[in-house]
Design an enzyme around this catalytic site. Sequence first.
Site, short mmCIF file in Angstrom:
data_model
loop_
_atom_site.label_atom_id
_atom_site.label_comp_id
_atom_site.label_asym_id
_atom_site.label_seq_id
_atom_site.Cartn_x
_atom_site.Cartn_y
_atom_site.Cartn_z
N GLU A 63 -1.30 52.32 39.44
CA GLU A 63 -0.52 53.31 39.25
C GLU A 63 -1.50 54.55 39.84
OE1 GLU A 63 2.56 53.71 39.03
OE2 GLU A 63 2.96 51.67 37.92
N TYR A 145 3.69 60.75 33.84
CA TYR A 145 3.94 59.57 34.59
C TYR A 145 3.15 58.22 34.22
CZ TYR A 145 4.23 56.13 38.24
OH TYR A 145 4.47 54.88 38.76
N ASP A 163 9.20 59.09 38.59
CA ASP A 163 8.43 59.36 39.71
C ASP A 163 9.52 59.68 40.70
OD1 ASP A 163 9.67 56.94 40.44
OD2 ASP A 163 7.78 56.20 41.17
N CYS A 217 17.48 51.77 46.81
CA CYS A 217 17.95 53.11 47.05
C CYS A 217 16.90 54.32 47.61
CB CYS A 217 18.23 53.64 45.57
SG CYS A 217 19.24 55.05 45.47
N CYS A 224 23.30 50.02 49.81
CA CYS A 224 24.31 50.40 48.48
C CYS A 224 25.10 48.75 48.14
CB CYS A 224 25.41 51.10 48.84
SG CYS A 224 24.41 52.82 49.10
N CYS A 227 22.93 46.78 45.59
CA CYS A 227 22.37 47.67 44.64
C CYS A 227 23.07 47.02 43.33
CB CYS A 227 22.59 49.02 44.86
SG CYS A 227 22.04 50.11 43.51
N CYS A 233 27.53 54.37 40.25
CA CYS A 233 26.91 55.26 41.13
C CYS A 233 27.90 56.47 41.69
CB CYS A 233 26.11 54.71 42.24
SG CYS A 233 25.50 55.72 43.48
#
Length: 436
Positions: A63, A145, A163, A217, A224, A227, A233
């Site tokens: 990370e 985070y 994030d 995304c 889309c 997704c 959405c």
Amino acid sequence: MEEEEDIEDIIPWRFNGDETQRIRESLLEWYDLNKRDLPWRSKKLESPSESEEERAYGVWVSEIMLQQTRVQTVIDYYNRWMRKWPTIHHLSQASLEEVNEMWAGLGYYRRARFLLEGAKMIVTEGGGFPKTVSALQKIRGIGDYTAGAIASIAFEEVVPVVDGNVIRVIARLRAIAANPKDKVMVKKVWKIAAQLVDHIRPGDFNQALMELGATVCTPLNPSCSSCPASGHCRALSISRHDSVVLVTDFPVKGIKVKQRHDFSAVCVVELLGGQKTLEGSQTDSRYLLVKRPENGLLAGLWEFPSVLLDGEAHLATRREAIDCFLKNSFGLDPKRTCDVVLRKDVGEFVHIFTHIRLKIYVELFVLHLKGGKNDIFGKQDKEIMPWKCVDSKLLSSMGLTSAVRKVYTMVQKFKQENLSINFTPSKKRNRMSRTK
């Protein structure tokens, strides 16, 4: 008493219970089928012997590396890092210079320093790897985070992770046209993410949400049609009913910070111990490196002598600044301790930092040591200006920043293209060395 919220805030930001459950199920199902095979992802099923602490350490390293760095770039760095320091106990025994060398090329070197300091802190305190967000946040360099990522992925604490990818996904799910860097916006996204996180598989869900933002995304070209959350959405729904509105309108584009323009003169000082031509090899040819201050940009890293300039500068101005630096820092006096063999302007290039556009002028300064002397700097105090002289072999293997390595590459290319130059000191060449 809970803080009251306007009804206008409640409607766009909250999911109802059914929406929450459907989003969890669809994202986890999609993630199980489509997640990328990345070396830091938990292998609990394949490696049941892997301890929570080992998983936590791997998540932590990955990370920190992934902050402001592409996944494909990080993979090789992560694998090399884990081979050298497979556990937090191994890392805690490393030196900052070793860590910087391993990190070279990833940029934002403060991240590496925080990893080392955090490892030393955890091992010294002896209580094992912190397992909760609140405990993790006490470790140097671990913010909201990173703490959420480690706690949820390694220890399955039911906490969110937010994030840039998560902010974008949630902003589109709720059709929120706000600046993604706005503090109020970010705070609300953390609340929504906390509502969404799955209570049984919190780590996998957080990774699924981030993976969705990274691969589907995306900022400019979201897919889309593939997704798993498209049915929930609002941005997509609005765009289908209004051709003027695009999914990519959410969130709004933040105003870019204007880059500062800086200028730097870099002098590659090469020290020769005997006669040399560029065609030959000489083991006592060395390069002068200086260590940057322990605070600020590129803290504690090695580089060739350099001077920040007030702006665009002619060669004479740059050389005057470099000469002043070498004299004040090292008492370097070519007339007394060495002969100037060659001094050439090699070229220039632009190096981009996050908020700085740095134009770097590169010069090669070749000096021949008189009488076979090994140290032209006398008793110069290395605590005031840390420095060292290294040969080309060691220089090539050092963990140098990408900018410093580019400087060295430019110098080597210049030397290869000028093989006829004889690196033998003479009065005539000393006079010629003053010209470009």
